[in-house]
Design an enzyme around this catalytic site. Sequence first.
Site, PDB file in Angstrom:
ATOM      1  NE  ARG A   1     -10.214   8.700  -1.227  1.00  0.00           N
ATOM      2  CZ  ARG A   1     -11.544   9.267  -1.045  1.00  0.00           C
ATOM      3  NH1 ARG A   1     -11.739  10.346  -1.839  1.00  0.00           N
ATOM      4  NH2 ARG A   1     -12.394   8.552  -0.398  1.00  0.00           N
TER       5      ARG A   1
ATOM      6  CE1 TYR B   1     -12.643  -6.312   3.303  1.00  0.00           C
ATOM      7  CE2 TYR B   1     -11.436  -8.076   2.211  1.00  0.00           C
ATOM      8  CZ  TYR B   1     -11.649  -6.837   3.202  1.00  0.00           C
ATOM      9  OH  TYR B   1     -10.495  -6.223   3.760  1.00  0.00           O
TER      10      TYR B   1
ATOM     11  CG  ASP C   1      -9.641  -2.451  -2.858  1.00  0.00           C
ATOM     12  OD1 ASP C   1      -9.039  -1.954  -2.065  1.00  0.00           O
ATOM     13  OD2 ASP C   1     -10.634  -3.243  -2.843  1.00  0.00           O
TER      14      ASP C   1
ATOM     15  NE  ARG D   1      -3.667  -0.884   2.649  1.00  0.00           N
ATOM     16  CZ  ARG D   1      -3.983  -1.182   3.752  1.00  0.00           C
ATOM     17  NH1 ARG D   1      -4.192  -0.321   4.537  1.00  0.00           N
ATOM     18  NH2 ARG D   1      -4.366  -2.530   4.002  1.00  0.00           N
TER      19      ARG D   1
ATOM     20  NE  ARG E   1      -7.211   6.408   3.786  1.00  0.00           N
ATOM     21  CZ  ARG E   1      -7.679   6.138   5.198  1.00  0.00           C
ATOM     22  NH1 ARG E   1      -8.183   7.155   5.877  1.00  0.00           N
ATOM     23  NH2 ARG E   1      -8.054   4.862   5.593  1.00  0.00           N
TER      24      ARG E   1
END
Lengths: 341, 341
Positions: free
Chosen positions: B37, B148, B73, B24, B28
Amino acid sequence: VNCLFLDALCQKNKAERPPVWLMRQAGRYMASYRKIRAQHSFLEMCKNPELITEVTLLPIRQFGFDAAIVFSDILLIAEAMGFGLAFEDGKGPVLRAPPRFPEDVAQLRGKNIKEELSFVLEGITLLKKELTVPLIGFAGAPFTVACYMIEGEMTGKKNRELKKTKEWMFSAPEKFHQLLEIISDYTVEYLNAQIEHGVEAIQLFDSWAHVLGNRQFEQFSKPYIKRILDRLNKCPRILFAKGASCCYESLAELNLEAISLDWQSSLLDVRKRLSPKICLQGNLDPDILLASRNVVEEEAHALLAKMRHDPAFIFNLGHGILPETPEENVQALVECVKNFS
Amino acid sequence: VNCLFLDALCQKNKAERPPVWLMRQAGRYMASYRKIRAQHSFLEMCKNPELITEVTLLPIRQFGFDAAIVFSDILLIAEAMGFGLAFEDGKGPVLRAPPRFPEDVAQLRGKNIKEELSFVLEGITLLKKELTVPLIGFAGAPFTVACYMIEGEMTGKKNRELKKTKEWMFSAPEKFHQLLEIISDYTVEYLNAQIEHGVEAIQLFDSWAHVLGNRQFEQFSKPYIKRILDRLNKCPRILFAKGASCCYESLAELNLEAISLDWQSSLLDVRKRLSPKICLQGNLDPDILLASRNVVEEEAHALLAKMRHDPAFIFNLGHGILPETPEENVQALVECVKNFS
C-alpha cells in the site's frame, strides 16, 4: 383518567386503538420547549421540580399523548455518583470522571441517591397533582450508564463504537462488573423512590446495547438489567434495549411487562415469536417523522394495521424523537393513532 | 485442495472443525499489505490484476485461511456506473455523483460493466492458477451501494444515519426504486462474470441495512437482493445484512446457501430458529481481536463450542477486521479454530 397505557401494559387493552406516547416527547422539536430552554440550561431544567413538571406536561397538553414520562436524563445518576455532568450544545452529555476513576471504583459507593436526586422525586410529586394520564419513570440500564462514564462523551466515531468501554471490559472485567453492580444498586434505590413517589410504570433504557456482541450482552448487560428488575417494588416494567432484536425471547423471560423495540424489527414477527403475555412497545423509525405528512400517515397506518386489536401494544418510536421533527408531523401521527379503528 | 468451506456451504462439513476466513482479511492490519500500500494507492491496487492476486494471497499464505476473497471494493461498480471514486486517508471512500444525478437516474444505464471492471475478472483468472482454497467473489447489495451514491461519503454522523438517503427514499420512492433496479442489474452481470471466471462462491454485503426500519428494508433492500440472487448462475450464495437479525427467517427463504451474521446475534439461537439447511457464517465481534490473546482464545472457544459439529457453520467475524488488529491475534484465532476438536 386515561387507562389505555396501563391496560396495554397488563395485556388487556380492549379499546379500538393502542395508547401512544413517544420517547423524548418533551424535547427540542417543540417550540414551547425551546422557549423555556432559551431561559434555562438543560441541567437547570432537569433539577427544578417546577420546570420538570411544566416541561413534562407540554407534550401532553399539546398533543394529547396517553402517557407522560418524567422530564429528566439517564445521566443524572452519574452526577449523583460523583461524576461531573455538562450538556454542551451540539455535543450532548459530557461526563468528567472523579479523581482515581477508574482505578478506584468503590469510591462511587456511599452516596445518598434519593437526596442527590430529590428534585426528580419532587417533580414526580408535583406532576401527580396535574396529570390525567399515567406517569412513567425511568433510568438508564447499567451498561449504558457505564459506557458514558468510561467514554466521557459520545461525540466521536470511536466513542460511538465504545472503544474505551470494550477495552476496559476485556482487560479488567472484574472492575467493570464492580462498576455495573454499583450502578445497578443505585438504580434500584432511585427507581423504587420514583415508584414510591407515584410513577405508574418504569422504563429502563439500554441505548448502547447494540454495540455489544451477544456473549458480552449476556455477561455485562443482561444480568444487571435482571438485578434491577428483580428488586423493584411492584410496578409495570418496560425494557428498551437497542439492537437486541436477536434475543427478545431471552429478554422476555425477565421480570418485566413490556419490551420496547427499536425500528429494525417487525412487531408482528416479534409477536409471533413471543408469548402474547408480553406487551410490545414501538417501533416507528424516528426518521419517518422527518418525511412528508403523507409518509407519516402511511407508515403509522401500516404499523397500526399490523398490530390491529393486539391488547398488549403501545404505539411509540423505535428511538427518541429527533429535534428537527416538525410539530405538525407529531400532530398527524397522534391523530392517526387516535382515529384508528 | 481444501474443501471445508464449500462443504460447509452445502451443509455437509464432517470435519472436526469449521472452515475459517475473515471479512477484509487482506487489509491494513497486515504489515505485508501496508508495504504494498505504501507503493500504490488503494484504487491502483484494486485495478491491477497482478496486485489483486498478490494481495488476495497474502492472508492465505500468512494465516492459512480456508477461503480467499477477491481483493476489491463494493464501490468499484459505482465508478463503473459513472461516479467519481476516491479513497481518502482516514475518510474512507468518497463518491462524486455525475452531472444531473439524482435528477436523471436513467443516465446510469448503458455501461459495459464487464469491460469497466475487467481488471477484477483478470485478477480472478490469475488467482485461480495460484489458489488451493476456494475463491469468493462479492458485490454490495443495491441498497448499500445506493447509500454511498447518495451520501457521497460516510464520514459524518448524519451520513452514517443515512439522512440524505432516507429523505430521497421517502420523498421520491419511484426514483429510488429505479436506482436500485439499475444497480441490481449491473450487479447480476458483474457477479455472473465473476462466476464465469471461476469464483466458487459469492457474498452480497448489505452493510448499511441496519439503519433501515423493517418496512423500508422489506421495500427497498430485500427485493433487490432477491432480484440478484434469483438471476445468478449456479454458485453458492452468502448474504451479509448488518442488523437484520430480526428477520433471518424471512432472509432464509431467499435463494441462498448461507447467512453471514453480525456480532449481535447468538449463532445457536439463530440455528434454532432457522432450518438446518441454511449455512451460518460469523459472528465474532471484530473488537475482540483488539483484546489480549487470552480473550481472543476464550471468545473463539465459546463460539466454537456453541457450534460444535454443526456441518453448516463457517467461522468468521461479525464485520470486517479492523486495521488496528494485531497480527498475532489473527494467528491465535486461526490456530484456535484449526486445533478445535
